[in-house]
Write an enzyme that holds these catalytic residues in place. Structure first.
Site, PDB file in Angstrom:
ATOM      1  N   CYS A   8      86.120  73.803  43.210  1.00 20.90           N
ATOM      2  CA  CYS A   8      84.918  74.476  42.449  1.00 20.90           C
ATOM      3  C   CYS A   8      84.593  75.656  43.391  1.00 20.90           C
ATOM      4  CB  CYS A   8      83.850  73.132  42.392  1.00 20.90           C
ATOM      5  SG  CYS A   8      83.193  72.581  43.881  1.00 20.90           S
ATOM      6  N   ARG A  14      80.753  69.568  42.368  1.00 21.65           N
ATOM      7  CA  ARG A  14      81.645  69.106  41.418  1.00 21.65           C
ATOM      8  C   ARG A  14      83.289  68.760  41.773  1.00 21.65           C
ATOM      9  NH1 ARG A  14      81.027  74.946  38.404  1.00 21.65           N
ATOM     10  NH2 ARG A  14      80.668  75.184  40.613  1.00 21.65           N
ATOM     11  N   ASP A 123      77.930  72.308  34.840  1.00 22.99           N
ATOM     12  CA  ASP A 123      77.619  72.748  36.112  1.00 22.99           C
ATOM     13  C   ASP A 123      76.090  72.097  36.624  1.00 22.99           C
ATOM     14  OD1 ASP A 123      77.074  73.617  38.638  1.00 22.99           O
ATOM     15  OD2 ASP A 123      77.830  75.714  38.296  1.00 22.99           O
TER      16      ASP A 123
END
Ligand code: 4NP
Length: 155
Positions: A8, A14, A123
């Site tokens: 990420c 993430r 996100d």
């Protein structure tokens, strides 16, 4: 041994979630020996930092620990080292291609491109919804493992 790297931007939300969820999943499926799994970020901004607390808590709710993980930046050497480089979003893919100098071995994927609804992972940096991110990752991991089985890369 299949080497998988989750990527990420910062490597604090993430991609570490993907890394530790996949480690947990393959352990529960009894196939952990077939994998080496890690994560990195395309930015060096968070280098050395632990997993962001809300991401860590989302994992902890599932009984998954990510203790000891520290953020690191993706390097060109990682491109050679790993078999599957699983990005969270299109922007990561663009940055990965720049750092790696292209993708001659077709190793770079967006993880949700393995699903029937190709898209970016939600996100949490903007949504603050870490549960949605975990659910997206769950779907991606499920589809990625099905792909490996279908392609006879694993048993
Ligand atoms: P990640 O989350 O890429 O999922 O680790 C972010 C971490 C840091 C920033 C953005 C997203 N940042 O802008 O510093």
């Amino acid at each position: 041994m299949i080497k998988v790297l989750f990527v990420c931007l910062g490597n604090i939300c993430r991609s570490p979630m993907g890394e530790f969820m996949m480690k947990d999943k393959v352990l529960r499926e009894g196939i952990s020996e077939e994998f080496y799994i890690s994560s990195a970020g395309t930015s060096g901004e968070e280098e050395g930092n632990p997993v962001y607390p809300p991401a860590r808590e989302e994992l902890a709710k599932q009984g998954i620990s990510c203790s000891g993980k520290r953020a690191r930046k993706f390097t060109k050497a990682d491109y050679k080292e790993y078999d599957y480089i699983l990005a969270m979003e299109s922007r990561n893919v663009t940055d990965l291609l720049r750092i790696a100098g292209g993708d001659p071995d077709s190793k770079i994927f967006r993880i949700l491109d393995f699903t029937s609804f190709p898209r970016d992972i939600a996100d949490p940096w903007y949504t603050r919804n870490f549960t949605k991110t975990r659910e997206d990752l769950e779907e991606g991991l499920e589809s990625f493992l099905s792909y490996l089985k279908r392609e006879k890369k694993i048993k």
